[in-house]
Design a protein around this motif. Structure first.
Motif, PDB file in Angstrom:
ATOM      1  N   VAL A  72       0.841  -1.205   0.000  1.00  0.00           N
ATOM      2  CA  VAL A  72       0.000   0.000   0.000  1.00  0.00           C
ATOM      3  C   VAL A  72       0.872   1.250   0.000  1.00  0.00           C
ATOM      4  O   VAL A  72       0.605   2.219  -0.722  1.00  0.00           O
ATOM      5  CB  VAL A  72      -0.943  -0.010   1.232  1.00  0.00           C
ATOM      6  CG1 VAL A  72      -1.704   1.309   1.323  1.00  0.00           C
ATOM      7  CG2 VAL A  72      -1.920  -1.182   1.133  1.00  0.00           C
ATOM      8  N   ILE A  73       1.944   1.247   0.808  1.00  0.00           N
ATOM      9  CA  ILE A  73       2.843   2.403   0.860  1.00  0.00           C
ATOM     10  C   ILE A  73       3.500   2.641  -0.492  1.00  0.00           C
ATOM     11  O   ILE A  73       3.657   3.770  -0.946  1.00  0.00           O
ATOM     12  CB  ILE A  73       3.902   2.198   1.964  1.00  0.00           C
ATOM     13  CG1 ILE A  73       3.237   2.201   3.337  1.00  0.00           C
ATOM     14  CG2 ILE A  73       4.980   3.269   1.895  1.00  0.00           C
ATOM     15  CD1 ILE A  73       4.149   1.785   4.460  1.00  0.00           C
ATOM     16  N   ARG A 211     -10.555  -8.023  -1.422  1.00  0.00           N
ATOM     17  CA  ARG A 211     -11.767  -8.682  -1.918  1.00  0.00           C
ATOM     18  C   ARG A 211     -11.580  -9.134  -3.365  1.00  0.00           C
ATOM     19  O   ARG A 211     -11.949 -10.265  -3.737  1.00  0.00           O
ATOM     20  CB  ARG A 211     -12.950  -7.723  -1.804  1.00  0.00           C
ATOM     21  CG  ARG A 211     -14.312  -8.377  -2.045  1.00  0.00           C
ATOM     22  CD  ARG A 211     -15.435  -7.371  -1.893  1.00  0.00           C
ATOM     23  NE  ARG A 211     -15.388  -6.706  -0.592  1.00  0.00           N
ATOM     24  CZ  ARG A 211     -15.082  -5.427  -0.416  1.00  0.00           C
ATOM     25  NH1 ARG A 211     -14.774  -4.665  -1.464  1.00  0.00           N
ATOM     26  NH2 ARG A 211     -15.071  -4.900   0.784  1.00  0.00           N
ATOM     27  N   THR A 212     -10.986  -8.282  -4.183  1.00  0.00           N
ATOM     28  CA  THR A 212     -10.768  -8.626  -5.596  1.00  0.00           C
ATOM     29  C   THR A 212      -9.907  -9.869  -5.740  1.00  0.00           C
ATOM     30  O   THR A 212     -10.235 -10.786  -6.503  1.00  0.00           O
ATOM     31  CB  THR A 212     -10.095  -7.449  -6.329  1.00  0.00           C
ATOM     32  OG1 THR A 212     -10.976  -6.319  -6.306  1.00  0.00           O
ATOM     33  CG2 THR A 212      -9.777  -7.811  -7.771  1.00  0.00           C
ATOM     34  N   HIS A 213      -8.822  -9.915  -5.018  1.00  0.00           N
ATOM     35  CA  HIS A 213      -7.861 -11.005  -5.181  1.00  0.00           C
ATOM     36  C   HIS A 213      -8.306 -12.297  -4.489  1.00  0.00           C
ATOM     37  O   HIS A 213      -8.100 -13.392  -5.025  1.00  0.00           O
ATOM     38  CB  HIS A 213      -6.496 -10.574  -4.660  1.00  0.00           C
ATOM     39  CG  HIS A 213      -5.919  -9.398  -5.384  1.00  0.00           C
ATOM     40  ND1 HIS A 213      -5.975  -9.259  -6.754  1.00  0.00           N
ATOM     41  CD2 HIS A 213      -5.275  -8.287  -4.923  1.00  0.00           C
ATOM     42  CE1 HIS A 213      -5.387  -8.125  -7.110  1.00  0.00           C
ATOM     43  NE2 HIS A 213      -4.953  -7.515  -6.019  1.00  0.00           N
ATOM     44  N   LEU A 214      -8.905 -12.182  -3.311  1.00  0.00           N
ATOM     45  CA  LEU A 214      -9.258 -13.381  -2.558  1.00  0.00           C
ATOM     46  C   LEU A 214     -10.499 -14.083  -3.102  1.00  0.00           C
ATOM     47  O   LEU A 214     -10.708 -15.271  -2.822  1.00  0.00           O
ATOM     48  CB  LEU A 214      -9.452 -13.037  -1.080  1.00  0.00           C
ATOM     49  CG  LEU A 214      -8.200 -12.558  -0.349  1.00  0.00           C
ATOM     50  CD1 LEU A 214      -8.503 -12.248   1.108  1.00  0.00           C
ATOM     51  CD2 LEU A 214      -7.079 -13.597  -0.433  1.00  0.00           C
ATOM     52  N   ALA A 339       0.327  -4.773  -6.878  1.00  0.00           N
ATOM     53  CA  ALA A 339       1.275  -4.870  -5.762  1.00  0.00           C
ATOM     54  C   ALA A 339       0.657  -5.593  -4.573  1.00  0.00           C
ATOM     55  O   ALA A 339       1.331  -6.334  -3.859  1.00  0.00           O
ATOM     56  CB  ALA A 339       1.746  -3.481  -5.344  1.00  0.00           C
ATOM     57  N   LEU A 340      -0.651  -5.409  -4.372  1.00  0.00           N
ATOM     58  CA  LEU A 340      -1.313  -6.079  -3.272  1.00  0.00           C
ATOM     59  C   LEU A 340      -1.398  -7.585  -3.526  1.00  0.00           C
ATOM     60  O   LEU A 340      -1.241  -8.393  -2.598  1.00  0.00           O
ATOM     61  CB  LEU A 340      -2.713  -5.498  -3.064  1.00  0.00           C
ATOM     62  CG  LEU A 340      -3.503  -6.081  -1.894  1.00  0.00           C
ATOM     63  CD1 LEU A 340      -2.750  -5.898  -0.590  1.00  0.00           C
ATOM     64  CD2 LEU A 340      -4.887  -5.434  -1.807  1.00  0.00           C
ATOM     65  N   ALA A 341      -1.633  -7.989  -4.777  1.00  0.00           N
ATOM     66  CA  ALA A 341      -1.666  -9.419  -5.097  1.00  0.00           C
ATOM     67  C   ALA A 341      -0.303 -10.059  -4.800  1.00  0.00           C
ATOM     68  O   ALA A 341      -0.228 -11.154  -4.222  1.00  0.00           O
ATOM     69  CB  ALA A 341      -2.040  -9.634  -6.561  1.00  0.00           C
ATOM     70  N   SER A 342       0.772  -9.374  -5.200  1.00  0.00           N
ATOM     71  CA  SER A 342       2.108  -9.874  -4.900  1.00  0.00           C
ATOM     72  C   SER A 342       2.337  -9.949  -3.397  1.00  0.00           C
ATOM     73  O   SER A 342       2.941 -10.907  -2.893  1.00  0.00           O
ATOM     74  CB  SER A 342       3.163  -8.953  -5.532  1.00  0.00           C
ATOM     75  OG  SER A 342       3.008  -8.894  -6.927  1.00  0.00           O
ATOM     76  N   ALA A 343       1.830  -8.951  -2.678  1.00  0.00           N
ATOM     77  CA  ALA A 343       2.017  -8.914  -1.227  1.00  0.00           C
ATOM     78  C   ALA A 343       1.261 -10.042  -0.535  1.00  0.00           C
ATOM     79  O   ALA A 343       1.759 -10.629   0.425  1.00  0.00           O
ATOM     80  CB  ALA A 343       1.578  -7.562  -0.678  1.00  0.00           C
TER      81      ALA A 343
END
Length: 403
Positions: A72-73, A211-214, A339-343
């Motif tokens: 997120v940062i 929500r999108t990724h999970l 980036a959130l999916a990678s995280a």
């Protein structure tokens, strides 16, 4: 304005590969250099194997938690600054750990290292997915993971040899200095992002991205595979040393640490598997390379040191090949925020390291190596079933359809 993606063979592609090799090296060297030192810490501080494993498990646990925040940062401040700051922080904290006064202080510094070093692995996959042409992504991701394999190997070997002749404190100080140099080379080599666009930020954006990724049909399977594979990998290298240091093998600390040279197989297998997946498709390659891991694990049950080493080699080869294929698949399939999916993938990757690695310590104490292998065999069978399930998940976009 959207810039064209960077293809293999161009000067920028070579600069990115150089920087990512240093980034992968530093992250994994600083994170895992304590692994061969665990028996020494157990001796010096009067610890059980499970307690000494906290010096690694605590770092990977805090790193897992910090990965989501780092993604997120980076969506606000950019990819390169976050990765470089992460590498610098890890090097400084490793130097500080060399001067720890007691085990509690060492654990506190290692926990902080996990929190601050998270920026590199959290953002690297997103940077590559944004900047690299899809047809070259497997090669670029394989190079980054190859650098990670080299760092994991060299960090363990250097720390083990230095500790055998000097002390674990001198070993950590040497690794911290190497991390400072890697951070300098990373900043000097990596091109600034050209296709990064600051994204939505805040708790609402984070929850929406989760929500999108999970709720995607395929990504949760890849996330679960990351948890299982890394848990198995760390457990293997955490406890095989205890087995080989004890009778009937009674190997020296430096000889056990030298087995980390098997990580060189990961440098080859990650790049090889990335190229193979670009050509044959990730759904056709992932389950096969995971099967190699399981075969290698079972070989380590034999009471012959050469067969154990061969089993570790197969296991290591299969792990890095599997991680290369699965991580690049996340980059291909994920929608924004990438980036959130990678995280999330890496959050579960490192969480598996902490959870499975810690549980394996108790199985070692109560069931020896047979108990550890029984747990890891079950873990890998579940991962293999998930990989086979992924073969039937429909592609989400044209780019993934070519996988």
């Amino acid at each position: 304005m959207q810039h064209s993606a960077i293809a293999a063979g161009t000067p920028d592609f070579k600069r990115i590969n150089r920087a990512m090799a240093f980034g992968g090296f530093s992250t994994f060297a600083l994170l895992y250099c304590v692994q061969p030192l665990m028996p020494l810490l157990a001796r010096d501080f009067g610890l059980t194997p499970a307690q000494s494993s906290l010096v690694l498990s605590l770092s990977t646990g805090t790193l897992a938690v910090a990965l989501l925040a780092s993604s997120v940062i980076s969506d606000r401040f950019g990819r390169k600054p976050i990765m470089a700051a992460s590498m610098l922080s890890g090097a400084v904290l490793t130097l500080a750990a060399a001067f720890s006064q007691d085990y509690a202080q060492l654990l506190a510094l290692r926990a902080l290292l996990g929190l601050l070093i998270a920026g590199m692995p959290a953002v690297a996959m997103a940077y590559l997915s944004e900047e690299i042409d899809g047809r070259s992504l497997g090669l670029a991701m394989g190079t980054y993971i190859g650098g990670s394999a080299f760092g994991g190997m060299l960090g363990r070997v250097i720390a083990s040899f230095i500790s055998d002749f000097y002390s674990w404190r001198v070993a950590l100080a040497a690794m911290g200095l190497a991390g400072l140099y890697a951070a300098f080379e990373f900043w000097r080599s990596l091109p600034a992002s050209r296709n990064f666009r600051p994204g939505a930020r805040g708790v609402g954006a984070l929850l929406g991205g989760l929500r999108t990724h999970l709720f995607d049909a395929g990504l949760p399977l890849l996330f679960s595979i990351a948890f299982l594979l890394m848990g198995a990998m760390v457990s293997m290298y955490n406890y095989i040393g205890y087995r080989l240091l004890a009778p009937p093998f009674s190997m020296r600390q430096s000889a056990v640490g030298a087995l980390s040279v098997l990580y060189l197989l990961g440098i080859f297998s990650s790049v090889w598997a990335g190229r193979l997946a670009d050509r044959l498709g990730r759904r056709n390659v992932l389950w096969m390379v995971m099967s190699v891991m399981l075969a290698g694990l079972l070989l380590t049950l034999l009471d012959n040191v050469w067969m154990i080493v061969a089993g570790m080699g197969l296991f290591t080869f299969g792990f890095f090949a599997s991680h290369s294929v699965a991580s690049s698949w996340v980059g291909r399939r994920a929608q924004a925020p990438q980036a959130l999916a990678s995280a999330i993938y890496l959050f579960l990757y490192y969480l598996g390291s902490s959870v499975v690695g810690w549980i394996s310590g108790y199985l070692w104490s109560h069931g020896g190596w047979l108990g550890v292998v029984a747990l890891l065999s079950a873990v890998l069978v579940v991962a293999l079933l998930l990989a086979l399930r992924l073969r039937s998940v429909p592609p989400l976009n044209p780019q993934e359809a070519r996988t």
